[in-house]
Design a protein around this motif. Structure first.
Motif, PDB file in Angstrom:
ATOM      1  N   GLU A  63       0.834  -1.196   0.000  1.00 27.46           N
ATOM      2  CA  GLU A  63       0.000   0.000   0.000  1.00 27.46           C
ATOM      3  C   GLU A  63       0.870   1.248   0.000  1.00 27.46           C
ATOM      4  N   TYR A  64       0.275   2.380  -0.405  1.00 26.43           N
ATOM      5  CA  TYR A  64       1.031   3.625  -0.509  1.00 26.43           C
ATOM      6  C   TYR A  64       0.144   4.834  -0.278  1.00 26.43           C
ATOM      7  N   VAL A  65       0.803   5.967  -0.088  1.00 22.69           N
ATOM      8  CA  VAL A  65       0.165   7.286  -0.125  1.00 22.69           C
ATOM      9  C   VAL A  65       1.165   8.234  -0.782  1.00 22.69           C
ATOM     10  N   PRO A  66       0.717   9.378  -1.271  1.00 22.68           N
ATOM     11  CA  PRO A  66       1.672  10.383  -1.755  1.00 22.68           C
ATOM     12  C   PRO A  66       2.569  10.825  -0.591  1.00 22.68           C
ATOM     13  N   SER A  67       3.838  11.029  -0.847  1.00 19.92           N
ATOM     14  CA  SER A  67       4.767  11.416   0.232  1.00 19.92           C
ATOM     15  C   SER A  67       4.375  12.741   0.874  1.00 19.92           C
ATOM     16  N   THR A  68       3.665  13.574   0.134  1.00 17.21           N
ATOM     17  CA  THR A  68       3.234  14.869   0.665  1.00 17.21           C
ATOM     18  C   THR A  68       2.231  14.712   1.807  1.00 17.21           C
ATOM     19  N   GLU A  69       1.645  13.535   1.955  1.00 17.52           N
ATOM     20  CA  GLU A  69       0.644  13.284   2.990  1.00 17.52           C
ATOM     21  C   GLU A  69       1.214  12.597   4.233  1.00 17.52           C
ATOM     22  N   VAL A  70       2.507  12.314   4.245  1.00 17.88           N
ATOM     23  CA  VAL A  70       3.122  11.547   5.327  1.00 17.88           C
ATOM     24  C   VAL A  70       3.575  12.477   6.453  1.00 17.88           C
ATOM     25  N   PRO A  71       3.214  12.159   7.701  1.00 15.32           N
ATOM     26  CA  PRO A  71       3.600  13.033   8.816  1.00 15.32           C
ATOM     27  C   PRO A  71       5.034  12.834   9.302  1.00 15.32           C
ATOM     28  N   TYR A  72       5.776  11.871   8.767  1.00 13.45           N
ATOM     29  CA  TYR A  72       7.149  11.610   9.188  1.00 13.45           C
ATOM     30  C   TYR A  72       8.115  12.588   8.531  1.00 13.45           C
ATOM     31  N   ALA A  73       9.319  12.653   9.082  1.00 11.82           N
ATOM     32  CA  ALA A  73      10.368  13.524   8.542  1.00 11.82           C
ATOM     33  C   ALA A  73      11.030  12.828   7.347  1.00 11.82           C
ATOM     34  N   ILE A  74      10.315  12.842   6.227  1.00  9.25           N
ATOM     35  CA  ILE A  74      10.812  12.270   4.972  1.00  9.25           C
ATOM     36  C   ILE A  74      10.701  13.370   3.920  1.00  9.25           C
ATOM     37  N   PRO A  75      11.289  13.168   2.739  1.00 10.33           N
ATOM     38  CA  PRO A  75      11.080  14.151   1.667  1.00 10.33           C
ATOM     39  C   PRO A  75       9.601  14.210   1.274  1.00 10.33           C
ATOM     40  N   HIS A  76       9.013  15.383   1.369  1.00 13.38           N
ATOM     41  CA  HIS A  76       7.614  15.591   0.980  1.00 13.38           C
ATOM     42  C   HIS A  76       7.612  16.231  -0.404  1.00 13.38           C
ATOM     43  N   ASP A  77       7.505  15.374  -1.400  1.00 14.85           N
ATOM     44  CA  ASP A  77       7.668  15.787  -2.783  1.00 14.85           C
ATOM     45  C   ASP A  77       6.538  15.171  -3.595  1.00 14.85           C
ATOM     46  N   PRO A  78       5.810  15.942  -4.374  1.00 18.22           N
ATOM     47  CA  PRO A  78       4.699  15.381  -5.152  1.00 18.22           C
ATOM     48  C   PRO A  78       5.144  14.346  -6.195  1.00 18.22           C
ATOM     49  N   ARG A  79       6.434  14.262  -6.446  1.00 15.78           N
ATOM     50  CA  ARG A  79       6.943  13.267  -7.410  1.00 15.78           C
ATOM     51  C   ARG A  79       7.319  11.943  -6.736  1.00 15.78           C
ATOM     52  N   LYS A  80       7.126  11.866  -5.406  1.00 17.39           N
ATOM     53  CA  LYS A  80       7.509  10.668  -4.652  1.00 17.39           C
ATOM     54  C   LYS A  80       6.296  10.056  -3.961  1.00 17.39           C
ATOM     55  N   ALA A  81       6.170   8.731  -4.072  1.00 22.83           N
ATOM     56  CA  ALA A  81       5.165   7.985  -3.325  1.00 22.83           C
ATOM     57  C   ALA A  81       5.838   7.443  -2.065  1.00 22.83           C
ATOM     58  N   PHE A  82       5.031   7.114  -1.064  1.00 27.77           N
ATOM     59  CA  PHE A  82       5.550   6.521   0.168  1.00 27.77           C
ATOM     60  C   PHE A  82       4.825   5.202   0.397  1.00 27.77           C
ATOM     61  N   LEU A  83       5.587   4.112   0.488  1.00 33.16           N
ATOM     62  CA  LEU A  83       5.013   2.795   0.737  1.00 33.16           C
ATOM     63  C   LEU A  83       4.694   2.684   2.221  1.00 33.16           C
ATOM     64  N   THR A  84       3.429   2.635   2.541  1.00 32.61           N
ATOM     65  CA  THR A  84       3.018   2.597   3.945  1.00 32.61           C
ATOM     66  C   THR A  84       3.086   1.208   4.541  1.00 32.61           C
ATOM     67  N   CYS A  85       2.869   0.199   3.715  1.00 27.72           N
ATOM     68  CA  CYS A  85       2.802  -1.156   4.244  1.00 27.72           C
ATOM     69  C   CYS A  85       3.096  -2.155   3.131  1.00 27.72           C
ATOM     70  N   VAL A  86       4.045  -3.054   3.402  1.00 23.93           N
ATOM     71  CA  VAL A  86       4.379  -4.138   2.480  1.00 23.93           C
ATOM     72  C   VAL A  86       4.307  -5.421   3.312  1.00 23.93           C
ATOM     73  N   TYR A  87       3.361  -6.303   3.015  1.00 21.35           N
ATOM     74  CA  TYR A  87       3.057  -7.439   3.886  1.00 21.35           C
ATOM     75  C   TYR A  87       2.671  -8.657   3.067  1.00 21.35           C
ATOM     76  N   LEU A  88       2.579  -9.794   3.504  1.00 19.03           N
ATOM     77  CA  LEU A  88       2.848 -10.465   4.750  1.00 19.03           C
ATOM     78  C   LEU A  88       4.212 -11.136   4.682  1.00 19.03           C
TER      79      LEU A  88
END
Length: 161
Positions: A63-88
């Motif tokens: 699963e993912y969200v746009p990096s701009t929506e992540v509350p962590y101290a990561i690069p918040h860039d509209p060109r980057k996705a953030f993988l929220t969960c990779v399972y099992l």
């Protein structure tokens, strides 16, 4: 972690089947998945990731969200996705490479890269680190240490060079 990949059927995660992804925590259905779907739709998403299924049984997902929506101290860039969960995770087989590959193909049409946080040796979150190194992710460094429990790294995979 098991390294031989297991292949099932891959489906996009949408608001209509998000409760299937909720079984990744070991129970049927997903408490709060309705609210999660509303949140993800507000982010402009219609596909939230990919499920890896076999005979109506969840094998894995990504699963993912746009990096701009992540509350962590990561690069918040509209060109980057953030993988929220990779399972099992399994000790014998790899159930998460198949949905991760599907998600990366989907994201490569929309983003320049994907970011993910992984523990060095543990399976939570998303780990272990070697899993992502073997799939072309570059280590951007340690983002958190919690004693002997975990050392979390931020990694990135470039889609467009």
């Amino acid at each position: 972690l098991g390294r031989p990949p297991v292949t099932g059927t891959v489906y996009p995660i949408t608001a209509e089947n998000l409760d299937l992804a909720g079984s990744c925590v070991g129970h049927d259905g997903c408490r709060g998945c309705g609210r999660k779907a509303v949140l993800l739709k507000r982010m402009g998403l219609s596909v939230f990731g990919f499920l890896h299924m076999r005979e109506n049984h969840l094998l894995g997902g990504a699963e993912y969200v746009p990096s701009t929506e992540v509350p962590y101290a990561i690069p918040h860039d509209p060109r980057k996705a953030f993988l929220t969960c990779v399972y099992l995770t399994d000790e014998v087989f790899d159930y998460k490479s198949v949905p991760l590959t599907a998600l990366e193909a989907y994201l490569a049409e929309r983003y320049e890269s994907a970011l993910v946080i992984s523990d060095e040796s543990g399976v939570f979150p998303n780990g272990d680190l070697m899993f992502f190194h073997q799939r072309g992710y570059q280590d951007l460094g340690v983002v958190a240490r919690e004693g002997a429990y975990c050392t979390l790294h931020l990694l990135e995979k470039q889609f467009h060079i």
